[in-house]
Scaffold this active site. Structure first.
Site, short mmCIF file in Angstrom:
data_model
loop_
_atom_site.label_atom_id
_atom_site.label_comp_id
_atom_site.label_asym_id
_atom_site.label_seq_id
_atom_site.Cartn_x
_atom_site.Cartn_y
_atom_site.Cartn_z
N ASP A 120 30.49 -6.45 44.64
CA ASP A 120 31.54 -5.50 45.06
C ASP A 120 32.71 -6.29 45.62
O ASP A 120 32.52 -7.18 46.46
CB ASP A 120 30.98 -4.54 46.11
CG ASP A 120 31.90 -3.36 46.34
OD1 ASP A 120 32.77 -3.09 45.48
OD2 ASP A 120 31.77 -2.70 47.39
N HIS A 127 43.79 -0.99 51.41
CA HIS A 127 42.47 -0.80 52.03
C HIS A 127 42.13 -1.98 52.96
O HIS A 127 41.69 -1.78 54.09
CB HIS A 127 41.40 -0.66 50.95
CG HIS A 127 40.00 -0.60 51.49
ND1 HIS A 127 39.50 0.49 52.16
CD2 HIS A 127 38.99 -1.52 51.47
CE1 HIS A 127 38.24 0.26 52.52
NE2 HIS A 127 37.91 -0.96 52.12
N GLU A 193 33.28 5.15 49.68
CA GLU A 193 34.32 4.27 49.16
C GLU A 193 34.48 4.61 47.69
O GLU A 193 33.55 4.41 46.89
CB GLU A 193 33.97 2.79 49.37
CG GLU A 193 33.98 2.42 50.85
CD GLU A 193 33.94 0.91 51.11
OE1 GLU A 193 33.51 0.15 50.22
OE2 GLU A 193 34.32 0.50 52.23
N GLU A 195 35.66 3.87 44.15
CA GLU A 195 35.94 2.61 43.45
C GLU A 195 35.82 2.82 41.94
O GLU A 195 35.31 3.83 41.48
CB GLU A 195 34.95 1.52 43.90
CG GLU A 195 34.88 1.36 45.41
CD GLU A 195 34.16 0.09 45.87
OE1 GLU A 195 33.97 -0.82 45.04
OE2 GLU A 195 33.80 0.04 47.07
N ASP A 227 30.71 3.78 46.75
CA ASP A 227 29.99 2.77 47.54
C ASP A 227 29.80 3.32 48.94
O ASP A 227 30.56 3.05 49.87
CB ASP A 227 30.82 1.48 47.55
CG ASP A 227 30.23 0.41 48.45
OD1 ASP A 227 29.01 0.43 48.67
OD2 ASP A 227 31.00 -0.44 48.94
N ARG A 231 29.44 2.88 58.51
CA ARG A 231 30.43 2.05 59.22
C ARG A 231 29.88 1.47 60.52
O ARG A 231 30.27 0.37 60.93
CB ARG A 231 31.69 2.86 59.52
CG ARG A 231 32.40 3.40 58.30
CD ARG A 231 32.86 2.30 57.37
NE ARG A 231 33.54 2.84 56.20
CZ ARG A 231 33.83 2.12 55.12
NH1 ARG A 231 33.49 0.83 55.06
NH2 ARG A 231 34.44 2.67 54.10
N GLN A 234 27.66 -1.36 59.59
CA GLN A 234 28.50 -2.41 59.04
C GLN A 234 29.24 -3.17 60.14
O GLN A 234 29.28 -4.40 60.14
CB GLN A 234 29.52 -1.77 58.06
CG GLN A 234 30.44 -2.76 57.36
CD GLN A 234 31.51 -2.05 56.52
OE1 GLN A 234 31.54 -0.81 56.43
NE2 GLN A 234 32.39 -2.81 55.91
N LYS A 247 25.56 -1.12 53.49
CA LYS A 247 26.00 -0.79 52.13
C LYS A 247 24.84 -0.64 51.15
O LYS A 247 24.98 0.05 50.14
CB LYS A 247 26.88 -1.94 51.59
CG LYS A 247 28.13 -2.22 52.40
CD LYS A 247 29.24 -1.30 51.98
CE LYS A 247 30.57 -1.78 52.54
NZ LYS A 247 31.68 -0.92 52.06
N THR A 251 24.33 3.14 46.12
CA THR A 251 25.66 3.12 45.50
C THR A 251 25.57 4.04 44.28
O THR A 251 24.70 3.84 43.43
CB THR A 251 26.03 1.70 45.03
OG1 THR A 251 25.90 0.79 46.13
CG2 THR A 251 27.45 1.65 44.51
N GLU A 354 39.59 5.42 56.62
CA GLU A 354 41.05 5.32 56.53
C GLU A 354 41.71 6.70 56.63
O GLU A 354 42.72 6.87 57.31
CB GLU A 354 41.44 4.67 55.20
CG GLU A 354 41.01 3.22 55.06
CD GLU A 354 41.19 2.76 53.64
OE1 GLU A 354 42.27 2.24 53.31
OE2 GLU A 354 40.24 2.93 52.83
#
Ligand code: CA
Length: 408
Positions: A120, A127, A193, A195, A227, A231, A234, A247, A251, A354
């Site tokens: 990834d 971002h 996420e 992607e 993904d 948080r 992480q 993570k 996925t 975000e």
């Protein structure tokens, strides 16, 4: 003149003959028999059966997985695509091929390929800047290496799941705000996420970098990726070796692999680079591999963002050149994702951290509730389209996932 299908409704669909993505499906009457399907209009073409029906021997379409086709390489990909296009556009084939169509509502779609290794990346400057501000306040948001190389990490291939698979809220270590010690428990900050993922078909030899020019030789197609990211796990674990358990729990990918050829009209120049890349990453003078794909994220059915893939700083061709620059070899089924797709504005960000600015500005839902991070029962849908020929749109399908409660 643009190609037209004899199948009613297909030309106006995001799955027109200009797309022809590959997937793996079963039907209720033959649940144990996985077959290669090609999406066309609101149907799935049983590709192996269609080949037999028109009297063609095509072992790569009659396989129960996409592996043999993916490994066969670009000349085969091109000739198979040409054959499928003929079968779906030429009226002489219509009777035989129409009998091999399955309504999409009657097809169960499975994981479209066996994932080998998974990488990834982190290719959106917007971002990476936003996350830098949120994770490392008071410091330069972009790390000194960011504009010199496409940053990535090796993820967990075995937990890549097809769209629709329930996502169990992960548990792990997190350190609550202002606490000195960590605790173990369900994540409080489960995020998405959005992607775009790239599926490798043709393998490469150990010790031989594939370079920028190897992209079209090795990459079979493209799909959508969510993904999922915890948080709080992480933030506590990522220093200094990067993402790990925050993570690796799941996925999700979309079930249709859109061939690279179908995105020919979506190719575009990436944003200007303000740092000159080293020669092996320098794509000036090459046909650019920026892609004008527009994603849309829906949370419980409500649109919350439209991330523009064209805004990505690093292209997938540069990412592939980088991940093989040390001589690491590619295997059929290797998979690399772009990193979160975020544009410059608040309505184009590809993650909730975000969109809500780390929970400070919750998303307001139609039912009056608010979201910072995902709640149990929430459903996230990511879709995307790209330009096709003559003003048409190529659809990348959808990747959907619903959050299940954490398990004790
Ligand atoms: Ca990611």
């Amino acid at each position: 003149m643009t190609l037209r299908s004899w199948l009613a409704g297909a030309d106006d669909s995001a799955f027109s003959v200009h797309n022809l993505p590959y997937g793996i499906f079963t039907t209720a009457d033959r649940p144990g028999e996985r077959r290669i399907g090609v999406a066309i209009g609101d149907h799935v073409l049983d590709a192996g059966a269609a080949a037999r029906a028109v009297g063609v021997s095509c072992a790569v379409l009659e396989a129960p997985t996409l592996g043999p086709l993916m490994a066969a390489g670009r000349p085969t990909w091109r000739s198979v695509r040409h054959a499928l296009t003929s079968w779906l556009t030429q009226s002489g084939y219509a009777k035989a091929v129409a009998a091999r169509l399955v309504p999409r509502s009657e097809a169960t779609l499975h994981m479209p390929f066996d994932v080998a290794d998974y990488v990834d990346f982190y290719a959106s400057e917007h971002h990476a800047t936003n996350l830098g501000r949120l994770f490392r306040p008071g410091q330069e948001p972009l790390t000194p290496n960011w504009k010199h190389l496409p940053i990535g990490y090796h993820g967990r291939a075995g937990t890549i799941v097809v769209s629709g698979t329930p996502i169990v809220r992960p548990a792990g270590q997190r350190r609550p705000t202002d606490a000195a010690e960590p605790v173990f428990g369900a994540s409080h900050r489960l995020d998405i996420e959005a992607e775009v993922g790239f599926v490798v078909g043709t393998p490469s030899a150990l010790g031989t970098p594939v370079g920028l020019k190897g992209f079209t030789e090795h990459v079979f197609g493209v799909c959508l990726v969510n993904d999922w990211s915890a948080r709080d796990l992480q933030a506590w674990e990522y220093v200094p070796l990067g993402p790990f358990l925050g993570k690796s729990f799941a996925t999700s990918v979309s079930p249709w692999i859109v061939p690279l050829e179908a995105l020919e009209y979506a190719r575009t120049a990436p944003p200007p680079r303000d740092v000159e890349p080293l020669p092996y990453l320098d794509d000036r003078g090459e046909e650019p591999w920026g892609l004008d794909i527009t994603l849309e994220i829906r949370l419980n059915g409500q649109p919350v963002s439209m991330p523009p893939f064209a805004a990505m700083y690093w292209t997938a061709a540069q990412q592939l050149a980088h991940l093989t620059a040390n001589g690491a070899s590619l295997r059929t089924g290797d998979f690399f994702a772009s990193g979160t797709v975020s544009g410059p504005g608040p309505g184009s960000r590809g993650s909730l951290i975000e969109l809500t600015w780390n929970g400070q500005h919750p998303v307001k839902m139609a039912d009056g509730s608010e979201r910072t991070f995902l709640q149990d029962g929430d459903e996230v849908l990511i879709t995307a389209t790209a330009p096709g020929p003559c003003g048409s749109r190529i659809g990348l399908g959808e990747v959907i996932g619903r959050i299940s409660p954490a398990q004790d």
